[in-house]
Design a protein around this motif. Structure first.
Motif, PDB file in Angstrom:
ATOM      1  N   THR A 190       0.849  -1.194   0.000  1.00 35.47           N
ATOM      2  CA  THR A 190       0.000   0.000   0.000  1.00 35.47           C
ATOM      3  C   THR A 190       0.880   1.238   0.000  1.00 35.47           C
ATOM      4  O   THR A 190       1.756   1.386   0.860  1.00 35.47           O
ATOM      5  CB  THR A 190      -0.921   0.020   1.229  1.00 35.47           C
ATOM      6  N   THR A 191       0.680   2.110  -0.985  1.00 38.92           N
ATOM      7  CA  THR A 191       1.426   3.357  -1.093  1.00 38.92           C
ATOM      8  C   THR A 191       0.438   4.509  -1.189  1.00 38.92           C
ATOM      9  O   THR A 191      -0.780   4.306  -1.267  1.00 38.92           O
ATOM     10  CB  THR A 191       2.321   3.358  -2.342  1.00 38.92           C
ATOM     11  N   ARG A 192       0.959   5.720  -1.225  1.00 36.58           N
ATOM     12  CA  ARG A 192       0.076   6.881  -1.368  1.00 36.58           C
ATOM     13  C   ARG A 192      -0.604   6.907  -2.725  1.00 36.58           C
ATOM     14  O   ARG A 192      -1.677   7.486  -2.883  1.00 36.58           O
ATOM     15  CB  ARG A 192       0.864   8.175  -1.153  1.00 36.58           C
ATOM     16  N   LEU A 193       0.034   6.282  -3.732  1.00 38.28           N
ATOM     17  CA  LEU A 193      -0.586   6.227  -5.049  1.00 38.28           C
ATOM     18  C   LEU A 193      -1.730   5.221  -5.088  1.00 38.28           C
ATOM     19  O   LEU A 193      -2.703   5.407  -5.821  1.00 38.28           O
ATOM     20  CB  LEU A 193       0.453   5.842  -6.096  1.00 38.28           C
ATOM     21  N   GLY A 194      -1.607   4.151  -4.322  1.00 39.82           N
ATOM     22  CA  GLY A 194      -2.590   3.080  -4.310  1.00 39.82           C
ATOM     23  C   GLY A 194      -1.917   1.786  -3.890  1.00 39.82           C
ATOM     24  O   GLY A 194      -0.763   1.775  -3.442  1.00 39.82           O
ATOM     25  N   THR A 195      -2.628   0.676  -4.019  1.00 36.00           N
ATOM     26  CA  THR A 195      -2.065  -0.624  -3.646  1.00 36.00           C
ATOM     27  C   THR A 195      -1.665  -1.383  -4.903  1.00 36.00           C
ATOM     28  O   THR A 195      -2.341  -1.312  -5.933  1.00 36.00           O
ATOM     29  CB  THR A 195      -3.071  -1.461  -2.843  1.00 36.00           C
ATOM     30  N   GLY A 196      -0.553  -2.123  -4.797  1.00 35.85           N
ATOM     31  CA  GLY A 196      -0.099  -2.868  -5.960  1.00 35.85           C
ATOM     32  C   GLY A 196       1.149  -3.665  -5.654  1.00 35.85           C
ATOM     33  O   GLY A 196       1.469  -3.932  -4.489  1.00 35.85           O
TER      34      GLY A 196
END
Length: 329
Positions: free
Chosen positions: A148-154
């Motif tokens: 999970t990052t600030r951009l989204g999960t991936g």
């Protein structure tokens, strides 16, 4: 009421278990790509050559004499440049293998439809010289669990490329991307009245650049000058990149300049910055270049060649920065 709640709890637990099982299965399928080729029997479109080295050095402002003359070598950081296929890509058996496209398609199907490059690592084994024929192979080295990052999960996907020159190992290039599902944008909560915004990051001041920041404090933009060969340099360095002399003094910039290049930052947002905003590479009248912000015009009006003039921006009580205001006319 109690029965309804128990049923709902069971349904929620079952849904969570199913989602977890799906995630485990996805990771198993992703990990199956580890060790598979990302490129096989790749061959650079051109041998290592002086024009490409010259273009690279001009773009980087690198005047190291090792990159010119009859015994020139290529800058080590050009390692990946010789393997790129360009806009037309590689043809035939050269280039990306089907496994890499299959991996990306699997991630797309899992909702990870966006991609961003995150970082790269290079290891250099021998210099590349004009005339060297470059070949390469690449492998899918690792796929991370869901992050999970600030951009989204991936998932982070790392590829390793082994580069050869005339058949000899020349270096290794690791490249990492994040394939992610974009996070839903949420409106920022209103700030309570009187609440101070986040503080701008502080510049790193050390013994090599202390003099520059002392000049900024006095509203002077100082450029280093080698006292051995008179070469100007920016940013500040402990030694001359033209003759390697450690001795230097300074000259004060006139403040005039032009926009040499620029980017507009939209994402990701950082505390204390309000995107979109322009970040420019400004060529000073003295010939050196520095990165700064452009003020006085909207971000979408910044252009290459735009004349600018130095000014000092008070960011907060303890930080003042050199920026450039667009000249009228």
């Amino acid at each position: 009421m109690s029965t309804d709640r128990t049923t709902a709890d069971r349904t929620t637990t079952a849904d969570a278990s199913e989602a977890a099982a799906q995630e485990v299965e996805l990771l198993r399928r992703l990990r199956a790509f580890e060790g598979r080729p990302a490129a096989t029997a790749g061959r650079g479109k051109d041998p290592v050559n002086a024009p490409m080295i010259r273009h690279w050095c001009e773009a980087m402002g690198d005047t190291n004499p090792a990159y010119t003359g009859p015994d020139a070598i290529a800058p080590p950081t050009m390692l990946q440049a010789w393997t790129m296929g360009g806009l037309s890509g590689h043809t035939g058996h050269t280039g990306r293998s089907p496994a890499y496209d299959e991996l990306l398609a699997l991630l797309d199907g899992a909702g990870c439809t966006s991609v961003v490059a995150t970082d790269c690592e290079q290891e250099y084994l021998r210099p590349l010289r004009p005339g060297d024929e470059v070949t390469f192979d690449a492998v899918i080295e690792s796929v991370s669990p869901r992050k999970t990052t600030r951009l989204g999960t991936g998932h982070f996907v790392t590829t390793r490329m082994d580069v050869r020159a005339n058949g000899e190992p020349a270096g290794t290039h690791r490249f990492r991307i994040l394939k992610y599902a974009p996070a839903a944008k949420r409106p920022a909560p209103p700030k309570p009245a009187g609440t101070a915004g986040p503080q701008r990051p502080r510049p790193v001041v050390n013994r090599d650049n202390q003099g520059f920041w002392d000049g900024v404090r006095d509203h002077r933009l100082l450029i280093q000058r080698c006292t051995a060969c008179a070469t100007l340099r920016f940013p500040w360095l402990p030694g001359c990149n033209a003759c390697s002399s450690p001795d230097w003094d300074t000259v004060e910039a006139s403040g005039a300049g032009t926009v040499f290049s620029y980017v507009v930052m939209h994402h990701p947002p950082f505390p204390a910055f309000d995107p979109p905003y322009a970040v420019a590479l400004v060529e000073l009248a003295e010939g050196v270049r520095m990165i700064s912000n452009i003020t006085g015009v909207p971000y979408d009006k910044v252009r290459i060649g735009l004349p600018v003039r130095l000014e000092f921006l008070r960011v907060d009580d303890t930080l003042e920065l050199p920026v450039f205001r667009a000249e009228a006319g």
